[in-house]
Design a protein around this motif. Structure first.
Motif, short mmCIF file in Angstrom:
data_model
loop_
_atom_site.label_atom_id
_atom_site.label_comp_id
_atom_site.label_asym_id
_atom_site.label_seq_id
_atom_site.Cartn_x
_atom_site.Cartn_y
_atom_site.Cartn_z
N UNK A 28 -1.29 78.50 20.88
CA UNK A 28 0.13 78.20 20.38
C UNK A 28 0.84 76.87 21.15
N UNK A 29 1.18 76.19 20.54
CA UNK A 29 1.78 75.02 21.23
C UNK A 29 3.16 75.54 22.15
N UNK A 30 3.25 74.94 23.32
CA UNK A 30 4.23 75.10 24.16
C UNK A 30 4.88 74.00 24.54
N UNK A 31 6.18 74.08 25.05
CA UNK A 31 6.88 72.67 25.47
C UNK A 31 6.43 72.38 27.04
N UNK A 32 6.16 73.46 27.66
CA UNK A 32 5.72 73.50 28.98
C UNK A 32 4.28 73.84 29.25
N UNK A 33 3.43 73.06 30.10
CA UNK A 33 2.26 73.87 30.18
C UNK A 33 2.05 75.27 30.81
#
Length: 407
Positions: A28-33
């Motif tokens: 899933x894409x996350x805003x933060x690593x």
């Protein structure tokens, strides 16, 4: 014949190879690593700092087979190495099969290499063998034929150099964790090949434990993981112990003229672990070796007293660290005995002269606690530490793969 990539490479100077595994990157894409992405990036940066010409990745790039997971892998590699990329030999793990209709095709398309590879680097053979299924314990029922074919081809060339074979699952009953997590379909594949050095991931078991190095009819090394550490079941503080994500580890193989030094490295700090107990692989066909004294050493407590205090986490007991301890036994007046992992798996992150433990699974009350140190082979310290008047608050251990918990 099984389809595979056969490639030859030459590098300048003496070869250095980084060996890591099990990043288990989110689909899933996350805003933060995430923690696991940060650990992987730190690992690649450490391998660059050591001057690695090649990276071997022993499977489970993704937590679930996904384009996003492979994208993060490539992004971390690009960020660490910029335009000066090393040779990368990666294989699939069981997680790289999960929840995708064509996981092998996805792997090949995203990484630009086949799931089965044979790289020859400065004349040294590296055979990369992805499992043929997501099976935890029989992932090589078909792929074992590819491994056998490649080993036969190498043997036909002659020579005495070690041959590195990368699988995700470990051969059963070899390295630390393979009793529970080993692969039965690899049985017998390496038995007639004493030159083989098996490199495997999957277990997440600490490579700082003496049993992560195994020598029988061949040599085997367990790679741990760069996501979180896991250990055997049966201890109160969990098979995924406290701060399991805080010490991603891997190997650096330094090729000398006569032998290969195996460095165990904390990928966050970049520091070699257990430098006085290096594993050495001769290049003339002789068995790999290391100082086995640590394996059977009786743990010895340092100087000092035991203490206890109430914290937000619960009752914390602390006492002088015991050299060589992988666990501690806490004994109570009512006869109960609890085993806790020491923080040996944290390596230099656990430096200091005291060990702290949170007491779990006990009823509220006050009591004395007697502490005994336990070594890697079950050896017990001759003396112990008595901590008097401990006020126990009832707490239950909850494992934490990473601070964000979900990924």
């Amino acid at each position: 014949m099984t389809a595979f990539d056969l490639r030859k490479f030459e590098t300048g100077g003496r070869l250095r190879v980084g060996v890591i595994s099990d990043s288990q990157l989110t689909p899933y894409p996350h805003k933060r690593p995430t923690t696991f992405e940060r650990n992987l990036l730190a690992s690649f940066r450490t391998l660059k700092a050591y001057g690695c010409d090649m990276i071997v990745f022993a499977g489970d790039i993704c937590n679930r087979a996904s384009k996003n997971g492979y994208k993060l892998f490539k992004r971390c590699l690009d960020a660490a190495f910029s335009g000066d990329k090393p040779i990368v030999q990666a294989i699939m793990g069981n997680h790289d099969y999960y929840f995708h209709p064509a996981p092998r095709r996805l792997f090949e398309r995203e990484l630009g290499q086949k799931p089965l590879t044979h790289y020859i680097v400065n004349g040294v053979h590296f055979i990369g063998a992805s499992p043929d299924s997501p099976s935890m314990h029989r992932g090589y029922s078909e792929t074992r034929e590819f491994i056998s074919e490649r080993l036969a081809a190498v043997e036909a060339e002659g020579g005495r150099e070690p041959v590195f074979v990368v699988t995700h699952n470990a051969p059963r009953s070899t390295v630390y964790g393979s009793e529970a997590w080993g692969d039965d379909s690899l049985a017998g594949v390496f038995d007639e090949h004493p030159r083989v050095v098996s490199l495997s991931g999957h277990t997440h078991f600490s490579l700082l434990h003496p049993e992560s190095f195994w020598r029988g009819g061949f040599t085997a090394l367990g790679t741990q993981s760069v996501s979180y550490t896991e250990l055997e079941k049966g201890k109160v503080n969990g098979s995924v112990p406290p701060r399991a994500y805080a010490a991603p580890m891997g190997y650096i193989l330094e090729f000398g003229e006569d032998e290969i030094s195996v460095l165990r490295v904390n990928m966050l700090t970049g520091t070699e672990q257990l430098s006085g107990d290096r594993i050495v692989i001769p290049r003339d066909g002789k068995p790999a070796r290391r100082d086995d004294a640590r394996r059977s050493a009786v743990p010895v407590f340092g100087e000092g007293e035991g203490r206890s205090e109430i914290t937000a986490e619960g009752t914390k007991v602390s006492f002088p660290r015991a050299e060589g301890a992988v666990a501690y036994e806490l004994a109570y007046p009512d006869g109960e005995r609890q085993l806790y992992f020491s923080d040996f798996y944290l390596g230099d992150e656990a430096e200091g002269d005291r060990q702290s433990l949170i007491v779990y699974g006990r009823r509220r009350g006050e009591c004395d606690i007697a502490v005994t140190a336990v070594g890697a082979g079950g050896e017990r310290s001759e003396s112990g530490i008595l901590i008097k008047g401990v006020r126990v608050i009832r707490r239950r251990y909850r494992r934490k793969l990473a601070p964000e918990i979900w990924y």
